[in-house]
Design a protein around this motif. Structure first.
Motif, PDB file in Angstrom:
ATOM      1  N   LYS A   3       0.818  -1.215   0.000  1.00  0.00           N
ATOM      2  CA  LYS A   3       0.000   0.000   0.000  1.00  0.00           C
ATOM      3  C   LYS A   3       0.857   1.273   0.000  1.00  0.00           C
ATOM      4  O   LYS A   3       0.331   2.382   0.091  1.00  0.00           O
ATOM      5  N   ASN A   4       2.173   1.089  -0.079  1.00  0.00           N
ATOM      6  CA  ASN A   4       3.121   2.195  -0.168  1.00  0.00           C
ATOM      7  C   ASN A   4       3.159   3.025   1.110  1.00  0.00           C
ATOM      8  O   ASN A   4       3.394   4.234   1.072  1.00  0.00           O
ATOM      9  N   MET A   5       2.939   2.370   2.248  1.00  0.00           N
ATOM     10  CA  MET A   5       3.140   3.058   3.514  1.00  0.00           C
ATOM     11  C   MET A   5       4.627   3.251   3.742  1.00  0.00           C
ATOM     12  O   MET A   5       5.452   2.448   3.303  1.00  0.00           O
ATOM     13  N   ALA A   6       5.000   4.324   4.420  1.00  0.00           N
ATOM     14  CA  ALA A   6       6.405   4.570   4.719  1.00  0.00           C
ATOM     15  C   ALA A   6       6.943   3.465   5.623  1.00  0.00           C
ATOM     16  O   ALA A   6       6.199   2.838   6.386  1.00  0.00           O
ATOM     17  N   VAL A  48      10.807  -9.610   7.992  1.00  0.00           N
ATOM     18  CA  VAL A  48      10.009  -9.843   6.784  1.00  0.00           C
ATOM     19  C   VAL A  48      10.646  -9.115   5.606  1.00  0.00           C
ATOM     20  O   VAL A  48      10.932  -7.908   5.689  1.00  0.00           O
ATOM     21  N   ASP A  49      10.883  -9.832   4.500  1.00  0.00           N
ATOM     22  CA  ASP A  49      11.274  -9.195   3.238  1.00  0.00           C
ATOM     23  C   ASP A  49       9.998  -8.724   2.562  1.00  0.00           C
ATOM     24  O   ASP A  49       9.273  -9.516   1.953  1.00  0.00           O
ATOM     25  N   ALA A  50       9.713  -7.438   2.687  1.00  0.00           N
ATOM     26  CA  ALA A  50       8.464  -6.878   2.165  1.00  0.00           C
ATOM     27  C   ALA A  50       8.719  -6.132   0.866  1.00  0.00           C
ATOM     28  O   ALA A  50       9.745  -5.448   0.710  1.00  0.00           O
ATOM     29  N   SER A  51       7.762  -6.265  -0.063  1.00  0.00           N
ATOM     30  CA  SER A  51       7.892  -5.634  -1.389  1.00  0.00           C
ATOM     31  C   SER A  51       7.263  -4.252  -1.367  1.00  0.00           C
ATOM     32  O   SER A  51       6.034  -4.104  -1.402  1.00  0.00           O
ATOM     33  N   PHE A  52       8.087  -3.210  -1.310  1.00  0.00           N
ATOM     34  CA  PHE A  52       7.645  -1.835  -1.425  1.00  0.00           C
ATOM     35  C   PHE A  52       7.661  -1.441  -2.906  1.00  0.00           C
ATOM     36  O   PHE A  52       8.337  -2.093  -3.717  1.00  0.00           O
ATOM     37  N   PRO A  53       6.946  -0.389  -3.278  1.00  0.00           N
ATOM     38  CA  PRO A  53       6.960   0.039  -4.679  1.00  0.00           C
ATOM     39  C   PRO A  53       8.361   0.341  -5.206  1.00  0.00           C
ATOM     40  O   PRO A  53       8.633   0.171  -6.396  1.00  0.00           O
ATOM     41  N   ASP A  54       9.272   0.761  -4.313  1.00  0.00           N
ATOM     42  CA  ASP A  54      10.621   1.087  -4.756  1.00  0.00           C
ATOM     43  C   ASP A  54      11.605  -0.057  -4.515  1.00  0.00           C
ATOM     44  O   ASP A  54      12.819   0.135  -4.606  1.00  0.00           O
TER      45      ASP A  54
END
Length: 216
Positions: free
Chosen positions: A49-52, A82-88
């Motif tokens: 969700k592109n949270m900071a 956790v390896d989380a997928s951020f938009p960047d």
């Protein structure tokens, strides 16, 4: 639809997290796997969700409290990475103690003692012996050992020790250093009074006719 191993793992986490959410709605306390799955799923969703980054951690830290989990779970969930997928790109999100412990929460392995002292082996008659280690190195005897069958380098009245063990708490023991006399207290072995193993001198009933003489 073809799924990669990573996508399969993501679906597994989501399924476990949905189970955790259902349990929370029904007032069922969460187990360790359920709590971890919920935390991981929420972190990965917040990242998508592109949270900071900091907001993701704050969000996860506010998800659960000790009252929503089985006793001991908060202390088991100390670090969740956790390896989380951020938009960047993918980032490692590390949660430290994400479930606040309650005032009366039980820690796994914790020893809860009563208000009164516990008497060991109440009513049993003690036998006192002086033991000298005639060997050249330390010998340690544990609480469950049939004292009669201990290391031959230990010098003491073997006949008096027949059918007895150390008068110490379970899991404890006594160390005998070479040449130093040690006074010990022994108590009769309980239960079925069958000794198996040790030095192989009994391997049967301690109260059988002739067992002591055969062992001597």
């Amino acid at each position: 639809m073809n799924l990669t191993p990573t996508e399969m793992e993501r679906l597994t986490v989501f399924t476990a997290a949905e189970l955790a959410r259902r349990n929370l709605r029904e007032g069922v306390l969460l187990s360790h796997p359920e709590a971890v799955a919920l935390l991981v799923d929420e972190v990965m969703l917040a990242a998508r969700k592109n949270m900071a980054y900091d907001e993701v951690i704050d969000h996860a830290a506010a998800l659960l409290c000790a009252e929503q989990c089985e006793p001991g779970v908060p202390d088991m969930v100390r670090i969740v990475a956790v390896d989380a997928s951020f938009p960047d790109g993918t980032k490692l999100v590390t949660l430290i103690d994400p479930i606040a412990r309650g005032d009366n929460d039980i820690r796994p392995g914790e020893i809860i003692v009563g208000d009164e002292p516990v008497e060991l082996f109440p009513g049993l008659q003690r036998v006192s012996l002086t033991v000298v280690n005639r060997g050249d190195r330390d010998i340690q005897v544990r609480s469950q050992a049939h004292f009669f069958e201990t290391n031959p380098a230990l010098e003491f009245d073997r006949r008096a020790a027949w059918g007895h063990k150390l008068d110490v708490p379970s899991g404890g023991g006594v160390r005998f250093e070479p040449g130093i006399p040690v006074d010990v207290a022994l108590v009769p072995m309980g239960g079925a009074r069958v000794a198996q193993g040790f030095s192989g001198l009994v391997n049967g009933s301690l109260d059988a006719d002739g067992a002591l003489e055969a062992a001597l």
